[in-house]
Scaffold this motif. Structure first.
Motif, PDB file in Angstrom:
ATOM      1  N   UNK A   1      41.655  24.407  34.875  1.00  0.00           N
ATOM      2  CA  UNK A   1      41.720  25.398  33.781  1.00  0.00           C
ATOM      3  C   UNK A   1      41.493  26.604  34.121  1.00  0.00           C
ATOM      4  N   UNK A   2      41.786  27.084  35.307  1.00  0.00           N
ATOM      5  CA  UNK A   2      41.824  28.522  35.839  1.00  0.00           C
ATOM      6  C   UNK A   2      43.164  29.221  35.241  1.00  0.00           C
ATOM      7  N   UNK A   3      43.001  30.482  34.874  1.00  0.00           N
ATOM      8  CA  UNK A   3      44.277  31.146  34.460  1.00  0.00           C
ATOM      9  C   UNK A   3      45.052  31.597  35.446  1.00  0.00           C
ATOM     10  N   UNK A   4      44.709  31.474  36.916  1.00  0.00           N
ATOM     11  CA  UNK A   4      45.372  31.727  38.020  1.00  0.00           C
ATOM     12  C   UNK A   4      46.075  30.782  38.515  1.00  0.00           C
ATOM     13  N   UNK A   5      46.252  29.421  37.823  1.00  0.00           N
ATOM     14  CA  UNK A   5      46.953  28.306  38.465  1.00  0.00           C
ATOM     15  C   UNK A   5      48.476  28.809  38.371  1.00  0.00           C
ATOM     16  N   UNK A   6      49.079  28.342  39.076  1.00  0.00           N
ATOM     17  CA  UNK A   6      50.508  28.591  39.380  1.00  0.00           C
ATOM     18  C   UNK A   6      51.291  27.815  38.306  1.00  0.00           C
ATOM     19  N   UNK A   7      52.197  28.740  37.630  1.00  0.00           N
ATOM     20  CA  UNK A   7      52.986  28.124  36.312  1.00  0.00           C
ATOM     21  C   UNK A   7      53.748  27.090  36.786  1.00  0.00           C
ATOM     22  N   UNK A   8      54.260  26.826  37.979  1.00  0.00           N
ATOM     23  CA  UNK A   8      54.989  25.713  38.307  1.00  0.00           C
ATOM     24  C   UNK A   8      54.251  24.314  38.216  1.00  0.00           C
ATOM     25  N   UNK A   9      53.115  24.377  38.510  1.00  0.00           N
ATOM     26  CA  UNK A   9      52.589  23.300  38.137  1.00  0.00           C
ATOM     27  C   UNK A   9      52.284  22.719  36.673  1.00  0.00           C
ATOM     28  N   UNK A  10      52.824  23.609  35.890  1.00  0.00           N
ATOM     29  CA  UNK A  10      52.952  23.309  34.642  1.00  0.00           C
ATOM     30  C   UNK A  10      54.377  23.198  33.819  1.00  0.00           C
ATOM     31  N   UNK A  11      55.245  23.126  34.802  1.00  0.00           N
ATOM     32  CA  UNK A  11      56.701  22.893  34.475  1.00  0.00           C
ATOM     33  C   UNK A  11      57.296  21.696  34.467  1.00  0.00           C
ATOM     34  N   UNK A  12      57.795  21.414  33.628  1.00  0.00           N
ATOM     35  CA  UNK A  12      58.839  19.999  33.631  1.00  0.00           C
ATOM     36  C   UNK A  12      60.102  20.128  34.237  1.00  0.00           C
ATOM     37  N   UNK A  13      60.552  19.347  35.394  1.00  0.00           N
ATOM     38  CA  UNK A  13      61.558  19.601  35.974  1.00  0.00           C
ATOM     39  C   UNK A  13      62.708  18.948  35.005  1.00  0.00           C
ATOM     40  N   UNK A  14      63.992  19.487  35.134  1.00  0.00           N
ATOM     41  CA  UNK A  14      64.979  19.032  34.688  1.00  0.00           C
ATOM     42  C   UNK A  14      65.702  17.851  35.303  1.00  0.00           C
ATOM     43  N   UNK A  15      65.968  16.792  34.600  1.00  0.00           N
ATOM     44  CA  UNK A  15      66.380  15.601  35.443  1.00  0.00           C
ATOM     45  C   UNK A  15      67.728  16.039  36.113  1.00  0.00           C
ATOM     46  N   UNK A  16      67.996  15.487  37.220  1.00  0.00           N
ATOM     47  CA  UNK A  16      69.098  15.734  37.917  1.00  0.00           C
ATOM     48  C   UNK A  16      69.018  16.568  39.263  1.00  0.00           C
ATOM     49  N   UNK A  17      67.797  17.198  39.508  1.00  0.00           N
ATOM     50  CA  UNK A  17      67.770  17.952  40.565  1.00  0.00           C
ATOM     51  C   UNK A  17      67.866  19.198  40.323  1.00  0.00           C
ATOM     52  N   UNK A  18      68.039  20.051  41.307  1.00  0.00           N
ATOM     53  CA  UNK A  18      68.007  21.466  41.238  1.00  0.00           C
ATOM     54  C   UNK A  18      69.223  21.982  40.384  1.00  0.00           C
ATOM     55  N   UNK A  19      70.145  21.378  40.387  1.00  0.00           N
ATOM     56  CA  UNK A  19      71.352  21.905  39.503  1.00  0.00           C
ATOM     57  C   UNK A  19      71.464  21.038  38.142  1.00  0.00           C
ATOM     58  N   UNK A  20      70.371  19.999  38.018  1.00  0.00           N
ATOM     59  CA  UNK A  20      70.484  19.384  36.613  1.00  0.00           C
ATOM     60  C   UNK A  20      70.816  19.935  35.109  1.00  0.00           C
ATOM     61  N   UNK A  21      70.594  21.281  35.321  1.00  0.00           N
ATOM     62  CA  UNK A  21      70.706  21.888  33.913  1.00  0.00           C
ATOM     63  C   UNK A  21      72.011  22.695  33.863  1.00  0.00           C
ATOM     64  N   UNK A  22      72.959  22.328  34.626  1.00  0.00           N
ATOM     65  CA  UNK A  22      74.158  23.127  34.716  1.00  0.00           C
ATOM     66  C   UNK A  22      75.154  22.703  33.555  1.00  0.00           C
ATOM     67  N   UNK A  23      74.788  21.290  33.008  1.00  0.00           N
ATOM     68  CA  UNK A  23      75.569  20.936  31.728  1.00  0.00           C
ATOM     69  C   UNK A  23      75.015  21.567  30.749  1.00  0.00           C
ATOM     70  N   UNK A  24      73.693  21.367  30.668  1.00  0.00           N
ATOM     71  CA  UNK A  24      72.983  22.364  29.385  1.00  0.00           C
ATOM     72  C   UNK A  24      73.554  23.727  29.446  1.00  0.00           C
ATOM     73  N   UNK A  25      73.393  24.588  30.486  1.00  0.00           N
ATOM     74  CA  UNK A  25      73.860  25.925  30.367  1.00  0.00           C
ATOM     75  C   UNK A  25      75.526  26.089  30.073  1.00  0.00           C
ATOM     76  N   UNK A  26      76.222  25.334  30.470  1.00  0.00           N
ATOM     77  CA  UNK A  26      77.703  25.283  30.133  1.00  0.00           C
ATOM     78  C   UNK A  26      77.768  24.994  28.606  1.00  0.00           C
ATOM     79  N   UNK A  27      77.190  24.177  28.019  1.00  0.00           N
ATOM     80  CA  UNK A  27      77.105  23.663  26.614  1.00  0.00           C
ATOM     81  C   UNK A  27      76.577  25.007  25.883  1.00  0.00           C
ATOM     82  N   UNK A  28      75.476  25.539  26.149  1.00  0.00           N
ATOM     83  CA  UNK A  28      74.817  26.664  25.628  1.00  0.00           C
ATOM     84  C   UNK A  28      75.898  27.873  25.642  1.00  0.00           C
ATOM     85  N   UNK A  29      76.521  27.866  26.780  1.00  0.00           N
ATOM     86  CA  UNK A  29      77.261  28.991  27.154  1.00  0.00           C
ATOM     87  C   UNK A  29      78.618  28.974  25.861  1.00  0.00           C
ATOM     88  N   UNK A  30      79.079  27.780  25.913  1.00  0.00           N
ATOM     89  CA  UNK A  30      80.334  27.299  25.071  1.00  0.00           C
ATOM     90  C   UNK A  30      79.779  27.583  23.504  1.00  0.00           C
TER      91      UNK A  30
END
Length: 97
Positions: free
Chosen positions: A4-33
């Motif tokens: 419950x510590x407010x100093x916990x790293x935020x990355x511990x609370x982030x859900x990863x995008x499926x598909x690895x490091x570049x898994x969000x490229x399709x999303x970013x392209x659609x959003x830009x479109x």
């Protein structure tokens, strides 16, 4: 540090995008479109009137809803976003032809 510590790293609370490091490229392209299509419609609306302005306003609303519904893991929504953008661009191209 505890769970419950407010100093916990935020990355511990982030859900990863499926598909690895570049898994969000399709999303970013659609959003830009979608954003690009919104800009094109907004520019066309400045000179539009009557039924044409009404259609452009409907497209603007549809594009806005598509942006809000877009999720990186929803491949169908990504495809629909690109399809809507293409439809809007065909409509805009038809008005200048």
């Amino acid at each position: 540090m505890n769970d419950d510590s407010p100093t916990d790293p935020i990355l511990a609370h982030v859900d990863l995008v499926p598909g690895g490091l570049y898994g969000d490229q399709a999303y970013e392209a659609a959003l830009a479109d979608l954003r690009s299509a919104v800009a094109e419609v907004s520019a066309a609306l400045r000179e539009a009137d009557g039924a044409h302005a009404e259609q452009l306003t409907r497209y603007q609303q549809d594009l806005g809803r598509a942006q809000l519904q877009l999720r990186p893991d929803d491949t169908d929504a990504l495809k629909r976003a690109h399809a809507l953008s293409r439809t809007v661009r065909r409509y805009l191209a038809g008005e200048t032809a």
